[in-house]
Write a protein that holds these residues in place. Structure first.
Motif, short mmCIF file in Angstrom:
data_model
loop_
_atom_site.label_atom_id
_atom_site.label_comp_id
_atom_site.label_asym_id
_atom_site.label_seq_id
_atom_site.Cartn_x
_atom_site.Cartn_y
_atom_site.Cartn_z
N LEU A 1 0.68 -1.20 0.32
CA LEU A 1 -0.12 -0.48 -0.02
C LEU A 1 0.69 1.63 0.26
N HIS A 2 2.05 1.40 0.71
CA HIS A 2 2.71 2.24 1.21
C HIS A 2 3.80 3.00 0.00
N ARG A 3 4.14 1.53 -0.88
CA ARG A 3 5.48 1.87 -1.50
C ARG A 3 5.44 1.34 -3.25
N GLY A 4 4.08 0.86 -3.21
CA GLY A 4 4.29 -0.07 -3.89
C GLY A 4 3.95 -1.73 -4.82
N GLY A 5 3.38 -1.96 -5.42
CA GLY A 5 3.69 -3.50 -6.24
C GLY A 5 5.23 -3.98 -6.45
N PRO A 6 5.59 -2.18 -7.24
CA PRO A 6 7.41 -3.36 -7.49
C PRO A 6 8.27 -3.57 -6.49
N THR A 7 7.81 -2.55 -5.16
CA THR A 7 8.57 -2.67 -4.04
C THR A 7 8.48 -3.82 -3.46
N MET A 8 7.45 -4.23 -3.44
CA MET A 8 6.92 -5.67 -2.91
C MET A 8 7.40 -6.78 -3.32
N ILE A 9 7.40 -6.92 -4.62
CA ILE A 9 7.84 -7.63 -5.72
C ILE A 9 9.47 -8.16 -5.27
N ASP A 10 10.09 -7.16 -5.31
CA ASP A 10 11.35 -7.35 -4.37
C ASP A 10 11.69 -7.88 -3.33
N ALA A 11 10.99 -7.32 -1.99
CA ALA A 11 10.49 -8.02 -0.46
C ALA A 11 10.33 -9.01 -0.80
N SER A 12 9.50 -9.26 -1.74
CA SER A 12 9.40 -11.21 -1.43
C SER A 12 9.95 -12.38 -1.75
N THR B 1 13.52 -11.18 -1.64
CA THR B 1 14.37 -11.00 -1.30
C THR B 1 14.10 -12.29 -0.25
N TRP B 2 13.08 -12.00 0.11
CA TRP B 2 12.31 -13.37 1.60
C TRP B 2 13.00 -14.51 0.80
N ASP B 3 12.08 -14.93 -0.12
CA ASP B 3 12.00 -16.33 -0.43
C ASP B 3 13.72 -16.06 -0.79
N GLU B 4 14.51 -16.40 -1.55
CA GLU B 4 16.15 -16.40 -1.45
C GLU B 4 16.97 -16.37 -0.71
N ALA B 5 16.05 -15.54 0.46
CA ALA B 5 17.34 -15.64 1.98
C ALA B 5 16.81 -16.45 2.80
N ALA B 6 15.47 -17.45 2.31
CA ALA B 6 15.11 -18.85 3.35
C ALA B 6 16.19 -19.67 2.83
N SER B 7 16.64 -19.68 1.94
CA SER B 7 17.32 -20.79 1.02
C SER B 7 18.92 -21.00 1.86
N GLU B 8 18.83 -19.55 1.08
CA GLU B 8 20.00 -19.47 1.56
C GLU B 8 20.75 -19.28 3.22
N LEU B 9 19.91 -18.69 3.99
CA LEU B 9 20.31 -18.67 5.34
C LEU B 9 19.69 -19.12 6.53
N GLY B 10 18.68 -20.34 6.01
CA GLY B 10 18.22 -21.27 6.63
C GLY B 10 17.13 -20.94 7.42
N ILE B 11 15.77 -19.60 6.69
CA ILE B 11 15.25 -19.32 7.97
C ILE B 11 13.85 -19.23 7.31
N PRO B 12 12.55 -19.39 7.92
CA PRO B 12 11.37 -19.75 7.44
C PRO B 12 11.01 -18.67 6.00
N GLY B 13 10.73 -19.86 5.20
CA GLY B 13 11.02 -18.20 4.03
C GLY B 13 8.83 -17.68 3.77
N PRO B 14 8.70 -17.44 2.73
CA PRO B 14 7.83 -16.27 2.70
C PRO B 14 6.11 -17.34 2.12
#
Length: 229
Positions: A202-213, A215-228
């Motif tokens: 809502l605050h920063r728009g769809g493209p920013t949300m795409i990057d955030a999602s 980033t979290w998905d990639e970090a999950a497999s690389e860092l061993g944390i729960p994914g989105p």
């Protein structure tokens, strides 16, 4: 022929009047629910009441309905996000924070989280550009110290959720990764982080949300944390 044109014009006027009444009723409903109206609400109401009603449903679910975060936790995240993005029109979140039980000190700590997150780029550059003198661990240790001091007495897990959201709003993948790891270490849940990140849409728009999602998905497999997902 004249009668036909008169009927057509009459229907057009009637449809216009009905549209204006629909917009007025919806704007009155929104004001009663929020306590304010913004210029673009009136713009959408005038041009497309159906779109405004759809938007209001989305806004209500995103920011008014209680989901996973408590009302107080939600405003901690929102105030940090507002501070880092300098969105001065979103002052109503401060009133909502007070209504949810936040003290002025907690509001100040929430805003300070946004300020601390802005320091990340300087810290990140310091170890990448000056690694002869500043190691990555030393740089990140100092960033985390800045962040911890900024959050004051706010709960660690919720402060870290706010950190994730702030870094997402800046499209900082490195910053998000730091706070994702810390958020899970301090007991934040995937659902809490997902709710916080939904505010970015809502605050920063769809493209920013795409990057955030992503980033979290990639970090999950690389860092061993729960994914989105």
């Amino acid at each position: 022929m004249i009668d036909s044109e008169t009927k057509i014009l009459g229907r057009i006027r009637m449809n216009h009047d009905l549209k204006k009444q629909e917009a007025k009723d919806l704007l009155d409903e929104m004001f009663a629910k929020r306590g304010y109206l913004l210029p673009y609400h009136r713009l959408l109401g005038e041009s497309d009441p159906t779109l405004l009603r759809t938007y209001d449903s989305l806004y209500t679910r995103l920011t008014l309905d209680e989901r996973v975060l408590t009302m107080k936790e939600r405003e901690v995240v929102w105030i940090a996000l507002i501070a880092i993005t300098r969105e001065k029109y979103a002052f109503f979140h401060f009133d909502r924070g007070v209504k949810a039980g936040m003290t002025n000190e907690e509001i100040s700590d929430s805003a300070a989280i946004g300020a601390a997150c802005e320091s990340f780029d300087t810290i990140d550059l310091s170890h990448s550009a000056f690694d002869k003198w500043i190691s990555k661990n030393a740089a990140l240790e100092r960033y985390c110290s800045i962040f911890d001091a900024a959050r004051g007495g706010l709960p660690k897990a919720i402060a870290e959720v706010a950190g994730v959201v702030c870094q997402a709003s800046r499209r900082s993948a490195s910053g998000m990764r730091v706070h994702l790891v810390r958020a899970f270490e301090y007991g934040a849940t995937r659902e809490q982080i997902a709710e916080g990140l939904s505010y970015v849409l809502l605050h920063r728009g769809g493209p920013t949300m795409i990057d955030a999602s992503r980033t979290w998905d990639e970090a999950a497999s690389e860092l061993g944390i729960p994914g989105p997902f």
